[in-house]
Design a protein around this motif. Sequence first.
Motif, mmCIF file in Angstrom:
data_model
loop_
_atom_site.group_PDB
_atom_site.id
_atom_site.type_symbol
_atom_site.label_atom_id
_atom_site.label_comp_id
_atom_site.label_asym_id
_atom_site.label_seq_id
_atom_site.Cartn_x
_atom_site.Cartn_y
_atom_site.Cartn_z
ATOM 1 N N PHE A 41 38.374 41.285 52.073
ATOM 2 C CA PHE A 41 37.704 43.240 51.453
ATOM 3 C C PHE A 41 37.177 43.913 52.603
ATOM 4 O O PHE A 41 35.925 43.247 53.359
ATOM 5 N N THR A 42 37.085 44.445 52.344
ATOM 6 C CA THR A 42 36.093 45.748 53.236
ATOM 7 C C THR A 42 36.250 47.063 52.501
ATOM 8 O O THR A 42 36.404 47.257 51.447
ATOM 9 N N ASN A 43 35.343 47.312 53.245
ATOM 10 C CA ASN A 43 34.865 49.043 52.790
ATOM 11 C C ASN A 43 35.414 49.665 53.649
ATOM 12 O O ASN A 43 35.901 50.390 54.474
ATOM 13 N N GLU A 44 34.946 51.004 53.137
ATOM 14 C CA GLU A 44 36.001 52.270 53.583
ATOM 15 C C GLU A 44 35.391 52.293 55.158
ATOM 16 O O GLU A 44 36.841 53.310 55.847
ATOM 17 N N ASP A 45 34.953 51.889 55.513
ATOM 18 C CA ASP A 45 34.682 51.933 57.504
ATOM 19 C C ASP A 45 35.884 51.045 57.503
ATOM 20 O O ASP A 45 35.913 50.386 59.048
ATOM 21 N N GLY A 46 36.236 50.163 57.147
ATOM 22 C CA GLY A 46 37.104 48.651 57.891
ATOM 23 C C GLY A 46 36.216 47.815 58.258
ATOM 24 O O GLY A 46 37.303 46.408 58.386
ATOM 25 N N GLU A 47 35.303 47.407 57.815
ATOM 26 C CA GLU A 47 33.968 46.340 58.275
ATOM 27 C C GLU A 47 34.254 45.188 57.231
ATOM 28 O O GLU A 47 34.217 45.717 56.081
ATOM 29 N N ASN A 48 34.772 44.127 57.140
ATOM 30 C CA ASN A 48 34.744 42.900 56.199
ATOM 31 C C ASN A 48 33.333 43.372 55.422
ATOM 32 O O ASN A 48 31.809 43.256 55.935
ATOM 33 N N VAL A 49 33.248 43.194 53.533
ATOM 34 C CA VAL A 49 32.237 42.946 52.996
ATOM 35 C C VAL A 49 31.915 41.777 52.359
ATOM 36 O O VAL A 49 30.088 41.536 52.033
ATOM 37 N N LEU A 50 33.350 40.924 52.151
ATOM 38 C CA LEU A 50 32.735 39.685 51.321
ATOM 39 C C LEU A 50 33.203 38.347 51.857
ATOM 40 O O LEU A 50 34.315 39.044 52.670
ATOM 41 N N ASN A 51 32.848 37.331 51.554
ATOM 42 C CA ASN A 51 34.120 36.361 51.897
ATOM 43 C C ASN A 51 35.498 36.444 51.566
ATOM 44 O O ASN A 51 36.075 37.038 50.743
ATOM 45 N N ASP A 52 36.334 35.649 52.020
ATOM 46 C CA ASP A 52 37.760 35.870 52.303
ATOM 47 C C ASP A 52 37.678 34.993 50.491
ATOM 48 O O ASP A 52 37.743 34.447 50.572
ATOM 49 N N PHE A 53 38.935 35.399 49.754
ATOM 50 C CA PHE A 53 39.417 34.681 48.486
ATOM 51 C C PHE A 53 40.717 34.321 48.827
ATOM 52 O O PHE A 53 41.495 35.012 48.380
ATOM 53 N N CYS A 54 40.746 33.252 48.266
ATOM 54 C CA CYS A 54 42.202 32.588 47.826
ATOM 55 C C CYS A 54 42.002 32.567 45.998
ATOM 56 O O CYS A 54 41.766 31.651 45.668
ATOM 57 N N GLY A 55 43.372 32.787 45.797
ATOM 58 C CA GLY A 55 43.474 32.975 44.314
ATOM 59 C C GLY A 55 44.962 34.279 44.284
ATOM 60 O O GLY A 55 45.508 34.365 45.395
ATOM 61 N N THR A 56 44.608 34.349 42.852
ATOM 62 C CA THR A 56 46.047 36.324 42.429
ATOM 63 C C THR A 56 45.565 37.486 42.818
ATOM 64 O O THR A 56 44.118 37.408 43.106
ATOM 65 N N GLU A 57 46.524 38.494 42.635
ATOM 66 C CA GLU A 57 45.629 39.092 43.209
ATOM 67 C C GLU A 57 44.967 39.947 41.936
ATOM 68 O O GLU A 57 43.695 40.278 42.254
ATOM 69 N N LYS A 58 44.769 39.753 40.213
ATOM 70 C CA LYS A 58 44.105 39.706 39.353
ATOM 71 C C LYS A 58 43.293 39.653 39.708
ATOM 72 O O LYS A 58 41.869 39.729 39.167
ATOM 73 N N GLN A 59 42.923 37.968 40.156
ATOM 74 C CA GLN A 59 41.552 37.474 40.502
ATOM 75 C C GLN A 59 40.514 38.173 41.019
ATOM 76 O O GLN A 59 39.583 38.053 40.920
ATOM 77 N N ALA A 60 41.534 38.198 42.229
ATOM 78 C CA ALA A 60 41.100 39.303 43.627
ATOM 79 C C ALA A 60 40.351 40.267 43.226
ATOM 80 O O ALA A 60 38.756 41.324 43.886
ATOM 81 N N VAL A 61 40.703 41.240 42.964
ATOM 82 C CA VAL A 61 40.686 42.347 42.269
ATOM 83 C C VAL A 61 38.949 42.410 41.100
ATOM 84 O O VAL A 61 38.834 43.499 41.147
ATOM 85 N N LYS A 62 39.129 41.282 40.265
ATOM 86 C CA LYS A 62 38.503 41.048 39.568
ATOM 87 C C LYS A 62 37.210 41.194 40.330
ATOM 88 O O LYS A 62 36.143 41.524 39.729
#
Length: 55
Positions: free
Chosen positions: A7-28
């Motif tokens: 997950f990144t912000n508008e500037d391309g900086e990582n803002v959250l820890n990586d997430f392993c799961g489905t796309e739907k879960q990641a978006v939520k």
Amino acid sequence: MKNRYWFTNEDGENVLNDFCGTEKQAVKYAEEQAEVLGEDIYVNCGEDIVDVAYA
């Protein structure tokens, strides 16, 4: 299918820890965190932006 998302912000900086799961879960997860952080969060998988969660 489970993938690793990052997950990144508008500037391309990582803002959250990586997430392993489905796309739907990641978006939520990103949508919930966008409200908390008050900024848009880009959901990335590999080299692609797969979705954007707006604050």
